[in-house]
Design an enzyme around this catalytic site. Sequence first.
Site, PDB file in Angstrom:
ATOM      1  N   CYS A  84       0.404  -2.413   5.046  1.00  0.00           N
ATOM      2  CA  CYS A  84       1.592  -1.704   5.507  1.00  0.00           C
ATOM      3  C   CYS A  84       1.456  -1.488   7.010  1.00  0.00           C
ATOM      4  O   CYS A  84       0.703  -0.634   7.454  1.00  0.00           O
ATOM      5  CB  CYS A  84       1.718  -0.368   4.789  1.00  0.00           C
ATOM      6  SG  CYS A  84       3.089   0.594   5.376  1.00  0.00           S
ATOM      7  N   LEU A  85       2.160  -2.290   7.777  1.00  0.00           N
ATOM      8  CA  LEU A  85       2.036  -2.221   9.230  1.00  0.00           C
ATOM      9  C   LEU A  85       3.413  -2.501   9.831  1.00  0.00           C
ATOM     10  O   LEU A  85       4.046  -3.498   9.492  1.00  0.00           O
ATOM     11  CB  LEU A  85       1.007  -3.267   9.692  1.00  0.00           C
ATOM     12  CG  LEU A  85       0.559  -3.212  11.139  1.00  0.00           C
ATOM     13  CD1 LEU A  85      -0.133  -1.894  11.442  1.00  0.00           C
ATOM     14  CD2 LEU A  85      -0.376  -4.368  11.441  1.00  0.00           C
TER      15      LEU A  85
END
Lengths: 505, 151
Positions: free
Chosen positions: B87-88
Amino acid sequence: MATSDYYDSEEELDLSEDDLEFDLQDLHITSQDSEIEFLFKSLTSDVLWISIVEKADHVAAFIGMTRDECLVLLQHYDWREDKVLDDFLSLGDEIKVSKGLALSSKLRHSLPLHSLSRICAICCEQVDQMFHLEQCSHEYCVKCYTRYLSDKLRQQDSLVLCMEPSCSISVSLQDLKALDSNFPGKDHKPLYDIMISNIAKNYVESNPKLKWCPAPDCTGIVQFDGFSTYEIGTLKEYLDSHNLPIVTCPYSHSFCFACSYEDHDPIPCNIAKNWIRKSKDDSETANWIDINTKQCPKCDAVIEKNGGCNHMTCKKCAYQFCWICLQDWPLHGTAYYNCSRYDASAIKEMHQKQQTTKQSLKRYLHYYKFYISHELSAHQDNDLFRSIESRVQEMQQDLGISWIDCQFYRTAMKLLIKSRKVLKWSYALLYYCEVNNYVYIVETNQSFLSNSIEDLSHLFQLTDPKCIVRERLQFINLSNSMKKREAALVEIIHEGLKNQHLKVT
Amino acid sequence: MSQLPKRIIKESQRLISDPVPGITAVPHEDNLRYFQVTIQGPKESPYQDGLFKLELYLPDDYPMVAPKVRFLTKIYHPNIDRLGRICLDVLKKNWSPALQIRTILLSIQALLSAPNPDDPLSNEVAEHWKRDEQDAIATAKEYTKLYATEQ
């Protein structure tokens, strides 16, 4: 005995109009305590865009920025002019910094472009057309920039930033115009146009008083303008007092403003919603399989028993078993029909459960059948409606009948479509209602309306303009009586829901 | 296979000729859009001394869409789930075509140094992180030792 309601001569027709007037007066008296109007305006997207631009210009005049800049600012502030002005008063031009605007817009578009070949950092190709936004200097080739923007705009973004990750400048309408000028061909859908519709979407979605028309591909908008009385302030109060905000978009699609579904008068939003969900998913198919079939204990083949004894032999795997206990058949020995594991209470329970599910399924299918058949007829009516214009023209040209004299045909069609809708939804409502005498009354009214509808649609099967004109009176009479019956059904349902005679489960 | 865009060729060349410290990315022989990546765990993080394997794939629309990256080595981190998905923001809504494979990998390395339990992908891990950071870090170290160190 539907025909007994029609009038065959002009005299009697006049009489019916008197009746109608009388009804209207009656209605007026009752309306004093219940009928509260939902006021609205229907707008086309062009009209909406004008009001958006006006809003931006209004702000622009106050804070001395361009229209494009104000469009960006307003989106950041959810279109609240007061907030933009507040922040402008405390921050001054600094307001631009965090909102994707440059402090000073000195740069000019570099189009038409450098003649020197350059390398674009995105595609790494040698290109001769570079592009940068009006307010920043990060250059990429026209092709890459266009692709980037069309991707972003297709995702319905209305605030798109420069491609350079560290740059927070927003793309303006002017930038898009400049880019579009590179692609004069027809194949290119102007980015400018997409951006305008995206901004409009953003505007409508941030404003609870605006709603898009839910009809497929319709770009109409409806604006809620309050109620005819101040007794009611919110939409929720309006719904709670058993009213429905049915509105019409500029392209004459009518829909419910509260749930954005098609006009589902006379039934409340939540019932319409449940019904749609129920008829969409195939849960009833699963229920049918549940009730009427069992699975072979060995190969899991689905079996429906439509007769014969309980000694089953699976067609697929030839396994022999007992239909009742689903055990190996040889366990039963020679005691034919006599399941060794027979358990009276368990069987009874199972039977009862099956019975109730079966009944509820039957009930559902009963109402669904009516609902769907009217839905299908409504589609056919709509097709017919489209061909009506040509038929009306035929009447005018071939038979020399005036435009106004042909209106009966169009009006009757409109009324037919409307009545069908009411009838259709009333079936959905009854599925959710407890069975009682009031339901019986509703059903009786339903069948009256249904008869009228059938008679009128039968009349619409006439295709010869001469015949249609000859039956003019019949058209008028039938549609009038249908209209009355529709109004009666609607009123009964409204009353029933209001006074809780109709108990929704 | 269609011809590889110049952009991808250039990026691949630069990754080999001028590698980022602590990161390797090698394109697969059969598919030049598929990269085998290793990232060294950053110093002074629970992932120190670990060597993490990742896979990176450049979709057809690259660089208009972000590369797809996934951890292959098991890792205990609030922003990375059990399947190795990350999750970036720069891999999702903050992707810009001007970013590159190397910048993305650097961002991932930075994510290892600075876990963000407030924007979690793996809820359990994030809760652990918030409840008892010391204990969570100990687990992360254990995972690093177990799965990310050559035995």
